[in-house]
Design an enzyme around this catalytic site. Structure first.
Site, PDB file in Angstrom:
ATOM      1  N   GLY A  12      10.861  22.667 -38.873  1.00  0.00           N
ATOM      2  CA  GLY A  12      11.340  23.185 -37.594  1.00  0.00           C
ATOM      3  C   GLY A  12      12.136  24.475 -37.756  1.00  0.00           C
ATOM      4  O   GLY A  12      12.455  24.891 -38.881  1.00  0.00           O
ATOM      5  N   ASP A  13      12.393  25.123 -36.618  1.00  0.00           N
ATOM      6  CA  ASP A  13      13.178  26.363 -36.581  1.00  0.00           C
ATOM      7  C   ASP A  13      12.511  27.501 -37.342  1.00  0.00           C
ATOM      8  O   ASP A  13      13.185  28.375 -37.876  1.00  0.00           O
ATOM      9  CB  ASP A  13      14.602  26.130 -37.123  1.00  0.00           C
ATOM     10  CG  ASP A  13      15.265  24.930 -36.479  1.00  0.00           C
ATOM     11  OD1 ASP A  13      15.206  24.840 -35.246  1.00  0.00           O
ATOM     12  OD2 ASP A  13      15.802  24.079 -37.202  1.00  0.00           O
ATOM     13  N   LYS A  16       8.904  29.720 -33.994  1.00  0.00           N
ATOM     14  CA  LYS A  16       7.675  29.568 -33.197  1.00  0.00           C
ATOM     15  C   LYS A  16       7.805  30.271 -31.847  1.00  0.00           C
ATOM     16  O   LYS A  16       6.861  30.884 -31.373  1.00  0.00           O
ATOM     17  CB  LYS A  16       7.378  28.084 -32.932  1.00  0.00           C
ATOM     18  CG  LYS A  16       7.053  27.284 -34.153  1.00  0.00           C
ATOM     19  CD  LYS A  16       6.828  25.827 -33.822  1.00  0.00           C
ATOM     20  CE  LYS A  16       8.066  25.085 -33.378  1.00  0.00           C
ATOM     21  NZ  LYS A  16       9.091  24.862 -34.399  1.00  0.00           N
ATOM     22  N   ASN A  38      15.412  18.628 -27.660  1.00  0.00           N
ATOM     23  CA  ASN A  38      15.824  18.713 -29.068  1.00  0.00           C
ATOM     24  C   ASN A  38      15.366  20.054 -29.632  1.00  0.00           C
ATOM     25  O   ASN A  38      15.848  20.503 -30.652  1.00  0.00           O
ATOM     26  CB  ASN A  38      15.241  17.552 -29.902  1.00  0.00           C
ATOM     27  CG  ASN A  38      13.768  17.285 -29.652  1.00  0.00           C
ATOM     28  OD1 ASN A  38      13.172  17.803 -28.711  1.00  0.00           O
ATOM     29  ND2 ASN A  38      13.166  16.464 -30.470  1.00  0.00           N
ATOM     30  N   GLY A  40      14.747  24.238 -29.390  1.00  0.00           N
ATOM     31  CA  GLY A  40      15.475  25.369 -28.821  1.00  0.00           C
ATOM     32  C   GLY A  40      14.884  26.663 -29.338  1.00  0.00           C
ATOM     33  O   GLY A  40      14.638  26.801 -30.529  1.00  0.00           O
ATOM     34  N   HIS A  41      14.600  27.568 -28.434  1.00  0.00           N
ATOM     35  CA  HIS A  41      14.062  28.868 -28.846  1.00  0.00           C
ATOM     36  C   HIS A  41      15.061  29.939 -28.449  1.00  0.00           C
ATOM     37  O   HIS A  41      15.578  29.907 -27.336  1.00  0.00           O
ATOM     38  CB  HIS A  41      12.783  29.197 -28.074  1.00  0.00           C
ATOM     39  CG  HIS A  41      11.636  28.302 -28.393  1.00  0.00           C
ATOM     40  ND1 HIS A  41      11.434  27.756 -29.620  1.00  0.00           N
ATOM     41  CD2 HIS A  41      10.608  27.891 -27.618  1.00  0.00           C
ATOM     42  CE1 HIS A  41      10.331  27.039 -29.587  1.00  0.00           C
ATOM     43  NE2 HIS A  41       9.822  27.087 -28.387  1.00  0.00           N
ATOM     44  N   THR A 128      19.351  14.986 -32.852  1.00  0.00           N
ATOM     45  CA  THR A 128      20.052  15.947 -31.995  1.00  0.00           C
ATOM     46  C   THR A 128      20.887  15.212 -30.926  1.00  0.00           C
ATOM     47  O   THR A 128      21.577  15.846 -30.145  1.00  0.00           O
ATOM     48  CB  THR A 128      19.050  16.877 -31.291  1.00  0.00           C
ATOM     49  OG1 THR A 128      18.171  16.065 -30.513  1.00  0.00           O
ATOM     50  CG2 THR A 128      18.250  17.681 -32.304  1.00  0.00           C
ATOM     51  N   ARG A 142       6.313   0.755 -22.778  1.00  0.00           N
ATOM     52  CA  ARG A 142       5.808   0.751 -21.401  1.00  0.00           C
ATOM     53  C   ARG A 142       6.864   0.387 -20.365  1.00  0.00           C
ATOM     54  O   ARG A 142       6.589  -0.252 -19.359  1.00  0.00           O
ATOM     55  CB  ARG A 142       4.573  -0.175 -21.281  1.00  0.00           C
ATOM     56  CG  ARG A 142       3.412   0.344 -22.121  1.00  0.00           C
ATOM     57  CD  ARG A 142       2.496  -0.724 -22.551  1.00  0.00           C
ATOM     58  NE  ARG A 142       3.195  -1.671 -23.408  1.00  0.00           N
ATOM     59  CZ  ARG A 142       2.669  -2.792 -23.855  1.00  0.00           C
ATOM     60  NH1 ARG A 142       1.452  -3.122 -23.509  1.00  0.00           N
ATOM     61  NH2 ARG A 142       3.369  -3.594 -24.638  1.00  0.00           N
ATOM     62  N   GLN A 223       9.473  21.257 -32.740  1.00  0.00           N
ATOM     63  CA  GLN A 223       9.755  20.711 -34.076  1.00  0.00           C
ATOM     64  C   GLN A 223       8.638  21.146 -35.041  1.00  0.00           C
ATOM     65  O   GLN A 223       8.120  22.220 -34.884  1.00  0.00           O
ATOM     66  CB  GLN A 223       9.928  19.181 -34.062  1.00  0.00           C
ATOM     67  CG  GLN A 223      11.191  18.727 -33.340  1.00  0.00           C
ATOM     68  CD  GLN A 223      11.002  18.668 -31.834  1.00  0.00           C
ATOM     69  OE1 GLN A 223      10.033  18.110 -31.344  1.00  0.00           O
ATOM     70  NE2 GLN A 223      11.911  19.233 -31.080  1.00  0.00           N
ATOM     71  N   THR A 300      22.170  22.390 -31.295  1.00  0.00           N
ATOM     72  CA  THR A 300      23.397  21.680 -31.654  1.00  0.00           C
ATOM     73  C   THR A 300      24.417  22.573 -32.351  1.00  0.00           C
ATOM     74  O   THR A 300      25.559  22.161 -32.558  1.00  0.00           O
ATOM     75  CB  THR A 300      23.067  20.501 -32.592  1.00  0.00           C
ATOM     76  OG1 THR A 300      22.384  21.035 -33.738  1.00  0.00           O
ATOM     77  CG2 THR A 300      22.181  19.473 -31.917  1.00  0.00           C
ATOM     78  N   ARG A 302      24.460  23.165 -35.360  1.00  0.00           N
ATOM     79  CA  ARG A 302      24.693  22.655 -36.718  1.00  0.00           C
ATOM     80  C   ARG A 302      24.256  23.664 -37.778  1.00  0.00           C
ATOM     81  O   ARG A 302      23.296  24.409 -37.572  1.00  0.00           O
ATOM     82  CB  ARG A 302      23.892  21.361 -36.938  1.00  0.00           C
ATOM     83  CG  ARG A 302      24.458  20.181 -36.211  1.00  0.00           C
ATOM     84  CD  ARG A 302      23.688  18.918 -36.541  1.00  0.00           C
ATOM     85  NE  ARG A 302      22.350  18.913 -35.973  1.00  0.00           N
ATOM     86  CZ  ARG A 302      21.469  17.937 -36.161  1.00  0.00           C
ATOM     87  NH1 ARG A 302      21.776  16.909 -36.918  1.00  0.00           N
ATOM     88  NH2 ARG A 302      20.286  17.975 -35.595  1.00  0.00           N
ATOM     89  N   LYS A 330      10.806  35.804 -40.782  1.00  0.00           N
ATOM     90  CA  LYS A 330      12.048  36.081 -41.516  1.00  0.00           C
ATOM     91  C   LYS A 330      11.814  36.621 -42.922  1.00  0.00           C
ATOM     92  O   LYS A 330      12.588  36.327 -43.837  1.00  0.00           O
ATOM     93  CB  LYS A 330      12.917  34.826 -41.538  1.00  0.00           C
ATOM     94  CG  LYS A 330      13.410  34.442 -40.147  1.00  0.00           C
ATOM     95  CD  LYS A 330      14.674  33.655 -40.213  1.00  0.00           C
ATOM     96  CE  LYS A 330      15.419  33.639 -38.906  1.00  0.00           C
ATOM     97  NZ  LYS A 330      16.677  32.935 -38.949  1.00  0.00           N
TER      98      LYS A 330
END
Ligand code: IMP
Length: 427
Positions: A12-13, A16, A38, A40-41, A128, A142, A223, A300, A302, A330
């Site tokens: 993740g991160d 995207k 959960n 975040g962009h 998260t 269900r 994710q 978050t 973090r 990056k």
């Protein structure tokens, strides 16, 4: 390609959002297929920074149809805040559509998520705490409440009442929390319903109609591969299927419609939350990468754990997703080491991701040190202008992973991108 799935290839991160935003300029539809807030962009457009949690990145290109598919879980309070915030900043929301079959994250999901983590103590997953796991659990059991239930007050009242008759017992007896008030909760949910109602649609039909018309559809995963519920580093995973196959389930179209799968990977690796991370750097290097790359969670805040590029994991992502191309983000930050094979506890060496959790947890990365580049490459727009070491690095990844690199990210801004190959060329 008319139907391209964009998937995170690590934990993740990977950036995207920026890749989707870049490609979205030429897309008719951008559709998210799983996850909730959960994710975040962060998107940087000129002087403006947008932090998106639910709405697909395509929303910043007017005229794009932006879909939240049935595979997503939606916290109506968060969605309402996000829609209001975007509207206040003048963003056109007329293209936003939300699947009636997506499930709602309710307040009890958030409480149970946070309290379960507390109860797990040292064994916690590091979620998260947004209620994601408990909402997907209710979907599988269900007993979930769906977005379409917001359309009918009577049904909504009944479903909240039924859910609370069980959840309040859990909250009191297991989690030692105060029970939730049915009326207060229902009134609040009805207010969100009022705001969200105009966006609710049969999104499977819309996406299939777009594909039938030959339109360009980008399917945006949240994710990433190694957080996949089935194929990731279980139990330190999310509760949905971020891998490319999840796009079919989470949007409602058949696998024969997918034309291309773009994997997004950082030039190094980060992970938030607990779980194995073979190529995690030592404290000093991890801090250096974190500061240099701004590696703090969008949702978050973090600190992200940082490490060197893991080619074994990337090969695994190529296999699971059927990657046709890679976007490497990056590259401006740094990358010096790569782990190509892993050494397993029995002394054997493998280039294939270990399927057994114990092998994975004890796998030792075998590093190869590559020549680094100490020049600032954030202004480069043409691959030919990259330092030789950076070009060698890209060629090396292509060869070891067996997937060509199509896009390279070299900064946060929309224009800080090098296109090596046109991802949407066939369209
Ligand atoms: P959950 O999705 O909140 O249940 O968290 C499960 C695991 O997935 C935790 O390790 C989280 O840190 C991780 N996770 C969830 N969403 C993201 C994301 O968008 N980026 C990186 N890690 C995530």
């Amino acid at each position: 390609m008319p139907c391209t799935v964009i998937v995170g290839a690590q934990w993740g991160d990977e950036g995207k959002g920026k890749i989707v935003d870049t490609l979205a300029e030429r897309a008719d539809v951008v559709a998210r297929y799983q996850g909730g807030n959960n994710a975040g962009h962060t998107l940087v457009l000129g002087e403006e920074t947008y932090k998106l949690r639910l709405v697909p990145s395509g929303v910043l290109w007017p005229g794009t149809l932006c879909v939240l598919g049935n595979g997503c879980v939606i916290d109506p309070e968060v969605l309402m805040e996000e829609l209001d915030g975007l509207e206040e900043r003048g963003v056109d929301l007329s293209g936003v559509r939300i699947s009636g079959n997506a499930h709602l994250i309710m307040p009890w999901h958030r409480i149970i998520d946070a309290d379960s983590e507390l109860m797990l103590g040292r064994l916690q997953i590091g979620t998260t705490r947004r209620g994601i796991g408990p909402a997907y659990a209710d979907k599988a059991s269900r007993v979930g409440i769906r977005v379409q239930d917001l359309l009918d007050e009577k049904i909504l009242r009944q479903k909240i009442q039924t859910a609370l008759s069980v959840k309040n017992v859990l909250l009191r007896k297991i989690y030692h929390q105060r029970p939730l008030d049915k009326d207060v909760l229902t009134e609040a949910t009805l207010r969100y319903a009022e705001r969200i109602r105009p966006f609710i649609a049969d999104t499977s039909l819309l996406v299939n109609q777009a594909l039938d018309a030959g339109q360009v559809v980008l399917c945006e995963g949240a994710q990433a591969t190694l957080l996949d519920l089935d194929h990731g580093t279980y139990p330190f995973v999310t509760s949905s299927n971020p891998i490319a196959a999840g796009a079919c389930v989470g949007l409602g179209f058949g696998p024969t419609r997918v034309d291309a799968v773009l994997g997004v990977a950082k030039a190094y690796v980060t992970r938030v939350g607990a779980g194995g991370f073979p190529s995690e750097a030592d404290e000093a290097d991890s801090t250096r990468i974190r500061e240099h790359g701004g590696e703090y969670g969008t949702v978050t805040g973090r600190e992200r754990r940082c490490g060197w590029l893991d080619v074994v994991a990337l090969r695994y992502a190529a296999r699971l997703n059927g990657l046709t191309q890679l976007a490497l983000t990056k590259l401006d930050v740094l990358s010096i080491f790569e782990s190509i094979p892993y050494r397993l506890p029995d002394g054997s060496v493998t280039e294939d991701f270990p399927w057994h959790q114990s092998d994975f947890h004890h796998a030792q990365p075998v590093y190869e040190r590559l020549e680094g580049w100490s020049t600032d490459i954030s202004a480069v727009r043409d691959a030919g202008q990259l330092p030789r070491a950076a070009r060698d690095y890209l060629a090396f990844i292509e060869e070891r992973v067996g997937v060509e690199v199509a896009i390279v990210g070299i900064g946060q801004r929309r224009d800080q991108i090098i296109t090596l190959r046109d991802v949407l060329e066939a369209a």
